[in-house]
Design an enzyme around this catalytic site. Structure first.
Site, PDB file in Angstrom:
ATOM      1  N   MET A  78      -3.860   4.646   1.785  1.00  0.00           N
ATOM      2  CA  MET A  78      -4.150   5.165   3.127  1.00  0.00           C
ATOM      3  C   MET A  78      -5.209   6.260   3.116  1.00  0.00           C
ATOM      4  O   MET A  78      -5.868   6.488   4.131  1.00  0.00           O
ATOM      5  CB  MET A  78      -2.866   5.698   3.778  1.00  0.00           C
ATOM      6  CG  MET A  78      -1.910   4.627   4.249  1.00  0.00           C
ATOM      7  SD  MET A  78      -2.610   3.506   5.483  1.00  0.00           S
ATOM      8  CE  MET A  78      -2.319   4.429   6.989  1.00  0.00           C
ATOM      9  N   TYR A 120       0.830  -1.206   0.000  1.00  0.00           N
ATOM     10  CA  TYR A 120       0.000   0.000   0.000  1.00  0.00           C
ATOM     11  C   TYR A 120       0.865   1.257   0.000  1.00  0.00           C
ATOM     12  O   TYR A 120       2.051   1.219   0.313  1.00  0.00           O
ATOM     13  CB  TYR A 120      -0.966   0.020   1.193  1.00  0.00           C
ATOM     14  CG  TYR A 120      -0.320   0.271   2.533  1.00  0.00           C
ATOM     15  CD1 TYR A 120      -0.274   1.550   3.075  1.00  0.00           C
ATOM     16  CD2 TYR A 120       0.224  -0.773   3.276  1.00  0.00           C
ATOM     17  CE1 TYR A 120       0.308   1.787   4.313  1.00  0.00           C
ATOM     18  CE2 TYR A 120       0.805  -0.550   4.507  1.00  0.00           C
ATOM     19  CZ  TYR A 120       0.838   0.735   5.027  1.00  0.00           C
ATOM     20  OH  TYR A 120       1.423   0.966   6.245  1.00  0.00           O
ATOM     21  N   CYS A 121       0.238   2.365  -0.402  1.00  0.00           N
ATOM     22  CA  CYS A 121       0.865   3.686  -0.381  1.00  0.00           C
ATOM     23  C   CYS A 121      -0.209   4.680   0.056  1.00  0.00           C
ATOM     24  O   CYS A 121      -1.124   4.319   0.779  1.00  0.00           O
ATOM     25  CB  CYS A 121       1.469   4.036  -1.741  1.00  0.00           C
ATOM     26  SG  CYS A 121       0.255   4.166  -3.070  1.00  0.00           S
ATOM     27  N   LYS A 122      -0.110   5.913  -0.393  1.00  0.00           N
ATOM     28  CA  LYS A 122      -1.088   6.918   0.030  1.00  0.00           C
ATOM     29  C   LYS A 122      -2.407   6.784  -0.720  1.00  0.00           C
ATOM     30  O   LYS A 122      -3.475   6.853  -0.131  1.00  0.00           O
ATOM     31  CB  LYS A 122      -0.522   8.327  -0.146  1.00  0.00           C
ATOM     32  CG  LYS A 122      -1.415   9.409   0.418  1.00  0.00           C
ATOM     33  CD  LYS A 122      -0.721  10.755   0.473  1.00  0.00           C
ATOM     34  CE  LYS A 122      -1.627  11.792   1.127  1.00  0.00           C
ATOM     35  NZ  LYS A 122      -0.946  13.087   1.235  1.00  0.00           N
TER      36      LYS A 122
END
Length: 104
Positions: free
Chosen positions: A93, A64-66
């Site tokens: 996120m 995952y990332c932003k």
């Protein structure tokens, strides 16, 4: 493979071979991470590749990332490097409503 939040988290919880991978920057990680995530910043370029190469390719990676873009890119890179199972968290996120902890 792109997964919705619910599917991504449920699958990660059931998977004994799961590794949660956060590919955001250190500053982003300092705002909170998904519990037990390993942080490797994709913006580190070749440094990212070196760190990824140290990981166990037989594990299943939940990335995952932003917002979901960098993690999708990370999944593609990992697949090219021989990782068989990577799951991208759609929405990252920004849309995450699961558990979050502050990094140590």
């Amino acid at each position: 493979m792109n997964l919705s939040q619910e599917a991504w988290w449920a699958k990660a919880q059931e998977d004994e071979n799961a590794v949660i991978l956060d590919v955001r920057t250190e500053d982003e990680c300092n705002e909170g991470i998904i519990p037990n995530a390993i942080a490797i910043d994709i913006y580190k370029g070749q440094g990212f590749i070196y760190k990824i190469e140290e990981l166990d390719k037989s594990k299943n990676y939940y990335v995952y990332c932003k917002a979901g873009g960098r993690s999708a890119q990370a999944c593609n890179i990992m697949n090219q490097l021989g990782f068989e199972t990577t799951y991208n968290l759609l929405g990252g996120m920004m849309e995450w409503n699961g558990p979050v902890e502050m990094p140590l």
